[in-house]
Design an enzyme around this catalytic site. Sequence first.
Site, PDB file in Angstrom:
ATOM      1  N   GLY A  12      22.353  95.671  14.349  1.00 15.61           N
ATOM      2  CA  GLY A  12      21.428  94.676  14.874  1.00 15.61           C
ATOM      3  C   GLY A  12      20.992  94.865  16.313  1.00 15.61           C
ATOM      4  O   GLY A  12      20.636  93.891  16.987  1.00 15.61           O
ATOM      5  N   THR A  13      20.951  96.113  16.815  1.00 20.46           N
ATOM      6  CA  THR A  13      20.477  96.279  18.201  1.00 20.46           C
ATOM      7  C   THR A  13      18.986  95.956  18.304  1.00 20.46           C
ATOM      8  O   THR A  13      18.539  95.443  19.331  1.00 20.46           O
ATOM      9  CB  THR A  13      20.737  97.702  18.744  1.00 20.46           C
ATOM     10  OG1 THR A  13      19.988  98.645  17.990  1.00 20.46           O
ATOM     11  CG2 THR A  13      22.211  98.054  18.722  1.00 20.46           C
ATOM     12  N   ASN A  14      18.225  96.219  17.271  1.00 16.87           N
ATOM     13  CA  ASN A  14      16.805  95.843  17.306  1.00 16.87           C
ATOM     14  C   ASN A  14      16.640  94.324  17.239  1.00 16.87           C
ATOM     15  O   ASN A  14      15.767  93.764  17.895  1.00 16.87           O
ATOM     16  CB  ASN A  14      16.032  96.523  16.180  1.00 16.87           C
ATOM     17  CG  ASN A  14      15.675  97.953  16.548  1.00 16.87           C
ATOM     18  OD1 ASN A  14      14.824  98.182  17.404  1.00 16.87           O
ATOM     19  ND2 ASN A  14      16.351  98.908  15.934  1.00 16.87           N
ATOM     20  N   MET A  91      18.055  98.064   5.296  1.00 17.35           N
ATOM     21  CA  MET A  91      18.227  99.336   4.595  1.00 17.35           C
ATOM     22  C   MET A  91      17.937  99.258   3.098  1.00 17.35           C
ATOM     23  O   MET A  91      18.375 100.115   2.336  1.00 17.35           O
ATOM     24  CB  MET A  91      19.637  99.868   4.832  1.00 17.35           C
ATOM     25  CG  MET A  91      19.919 100.174   6.290  1.00 17.35           C
ATOM     26  SD  MET A  91      18.698 101.311   7.003  1.00 17.35           S
ATOM     27  CE  MET A  91      19.377 101.545   8.643  1.00 17.35           C
ATOM     28  N   ILE A  93      14.857  98.948   0.172  1.00 15.42           N
ATOM     29  CA  ILE A  93      13.409  98.996  -0.060  1.00 15.42           C
ATOM     30  C   ILE A  93      13.080  97.905  -1.077  1.00 15.42           C
ATOM     31  O   ILE A  93      13.550  97.949  -2.214  1.00 15.42           O
ATOM     32  CB  ILE A  93      12.975 100.390  -0.579  1.00 15.42           C
ATOM     33  CG1 ILE A  93      13.346 101.475   0.440  1.00 15.42           C
ATOM     34  CG2 ILE A  93      11.467 100.410  -0.863  1.00 15.42           C
ATOM     35  CD1 ILE A  93      13.154 102.897  -0.067  1.00 15.42           C
ATOM     36  N   LEU A  94      12.298  96.910  -0.645  1.00 12.23           N
ATOM     37  CA  LEU A  94      11.925  95.819  -1.546  1.00 12.23           C
ATOM     38  C   LEU A  94      10.671  96.211  -2.315  1.00 12.23           C
ATOM     39  O   LEU A  94       9.905  97.074  -1.878  1.00 12.23           O
ATOM     40  CB  LEU A  94      11.680  94.543  -0.737  1.00 12.23           C
ATOM     41  CG  LEU A  94      12.882  94.060   0.091  1.00 12.23           C
ATOM     42  CD1 LEU A  94      12.505  92.854   0.940  1.00 12.23           C
ATOM     43  CD2 LEU A  94      14.066  93.734  -0.815  1.00 12.23           C
ATOM     44  N   ASN A 108       7.958  96.791  10.100  1.00  8.72           N
ATOM     45  CA  ASN A 108       9.199  97.570  10.040  1.00  8.72           C
ATOM     46  C   ASN A 108       9.252  98.506  11.237  1.00  8.72           C
ATOM     47  O   ASN A 108       8.224  99.011  11.681  1.00  8.72           O
ATOM     48  CB  ASN A 108       9.176  98.410   8.747  1.00  8.72           C
ATOM     49  CG  ASN A 108      10.390  99.328   8.617  1.00  8.72           C
ATOM     50  OD1 ASN A 108      11.531  98.908   8.824  1.00  8.72           O
ATOM     51  ND2 ASN A 108      10.142 100.592   8.272  1.00  8.72           N
ATOM     52  N   HIS A 110      10.715 102.158  12.255  1.00 10.99           N
ATOM     53  CA  HIS A 110      11.252 103.372  11.652  1.00 10.99           C
ATOM     54  C   HIS A 110      11.562 104.372  12.775  1.00 10.99           C
ATOM     55  O   HIS A 110      10.712 104.592  13.646  1.00 10.99           O
ATOM     56  CB  HIS A 110      10.245 103.977  10.665  1.00 10.99           C
ATOM     57  CG  HIS A 110      10.782 105.207  10.007  1.00 10.99           C
ATOM     58  ND1 HIS A 110      11.731 105.137   9.004  1.00 10.99           N
ATOM     59  CD2 HIS A 110      10.558 106.524  10.239  1.00 10.99           C
ATOM     60  CE1 HIS A 110      12.054 106.374   8.640  1.00 10.99           C
ATOM     61  NE2 HIS A 110      11.357 107.225   9.368  1.00 10.99           N
TER      62      HIS A 110
HETATM   63  C1  GAR Z   1      17.422 101.768  13.759  1.00 11.39           C
HETATM   64  O1  GAR Z   1      17.374 103.046  14.333  1.00 11.39           O
HETATM   65  C2  GAR Z   1      16.230 101.559  12.830  1.00 11.39           C
HETATM   66  O2  GAR Z   1      15.057 102.157  13.297  1.00 11.39           O
HETATM   67  C3  GAR Z   1      16.720 102.275  11.604  1.00 11.39           C
HETATM   68  O3  GAR Z   1      18.099 101.965  11.511  1.00 11.39           O
HETATM   69  C4  GAR Z   1      18.597 101.652  12.802  1.00 11.39           C
HETATM   70  C5  GAR Z   1      19.176 100.258  12.768  1.00 11.39           C
HETATM   71  O4  GAR Z   1      19.818  99.925  13.947  1.00 11.39           O
HETATM   72  N1  GAR Z   1      15.980 101.854  10.447  1.00 11.39           N
HETATM   73  C6  GAR Z   1      15.734 102.631   9.407  1.00 11.39           C
HETATM   74  O5  GAR Z   1      16.129 103.775   9.325  1.00 11.39           O
HETATM   75  C7  GAR Z   1      14.912 101.974   8.308  1.00 11.39           C
HETATM   76  N2  GAR Z   1      14.252 102.988   7.533  1.00 11.39           N
HETATM   77  P1  GAR Z   1      20.094  98.419  14.378  1.00 11.39           P
HETATM   78  O6  GAR Z   1      20.778  97.711  13.202  1.00 11.39           O
HETATM   79  O7  GAR Z   1      21.034  98.554  15.548  1.00 11.39           O
HETATM   80  O8  GAR Z   1      18.798  97.768  14.745  1.00 11.39           O
END
Ligand code: GAR
Length: 208
Positions: A12-14, A91, A93-94, A108, A110
Amino acid sequence: MKNICVLVSGGGTNLQALIDAEKNGLIKDGRITCVISSKEGVYALERAEKAGIKTFVIPRKDYDSIAAYTKAVTEAMQAEKADLIVYAGFMTILDEQIVRAFPYKMINVHPALIPSFCGKGFYGLHVHEAALAKGVKVSGATVHFVTEECDGGPIILQDTVQVQNDDTPETLQRRIMENVEWKILPRAVALFCEDRITVKDGRAYVDL
Ligand code: GAR
C-alpha cells in the site's frame, strides 16, 4: 467532491501517497472514502485504518470465478457510490462487468512504460525482472484508465527513471516507486477529480 475508492492487495505505498496527497491538499476535489483489499492482513489495510478510512476485505480466494469476484467488487463500489476507483497495487484482473459499470472512472498505476512490460503476468517485481532482462536503459511508470484490455486503456500520465548497470528488480522497483509512481498517481487522481482529463477516440487528453 468525488468519492474515491482504492483497491489494494499488498503493502500500500501508493495508497499512502494518495492519503498524504489528500492531507496535503494536492487532491482538492475528492476524498478517499474506502479501501478494498483482495487479501486479508495486508499492510495497506493498516495504512487506511490509521488514516481513519473505512476498509473492506473481499478475498479473491473466496470466489471460484473471476466473474463472481468482479460482481462482488462492482456491487461494493456501487454501494459506496464511487466516482473514481483507483487500482493501487491491486493484483487481480477484473472482468468487463466493472468496466461497463464504471466507464473511464477507474485508473491503474503500472510500474513500467506502457506498452512495454505490461499485460497478463506483468505485475509487481516480475515487471522489473523483465525490464532488466531486456536491458532497457530507461523505465518508469504509467497511470492509465482501466478498460477491458489488461493495461491497455488510455494513458493519463507517465514518467521515467534511468536504469543503472547494477540494478536488481528490487532497486529498480524502489526508484520507480519513489520518483514516479508516488507522484504521478496522486497527480492523476487530482486531475480526474478536477475534471481535467477527457477521453476521445481512445486517447486521454490532460489539461495540465
Ligand atoms: C506497485 O509498484 C504497483 O505499480 C504495482 O505493484 C506495486 C504495489 O505496491 N502494480 C502492479 O504491478 C499492477 N499490475 P504498493 O502496494 O506498495 O502500492
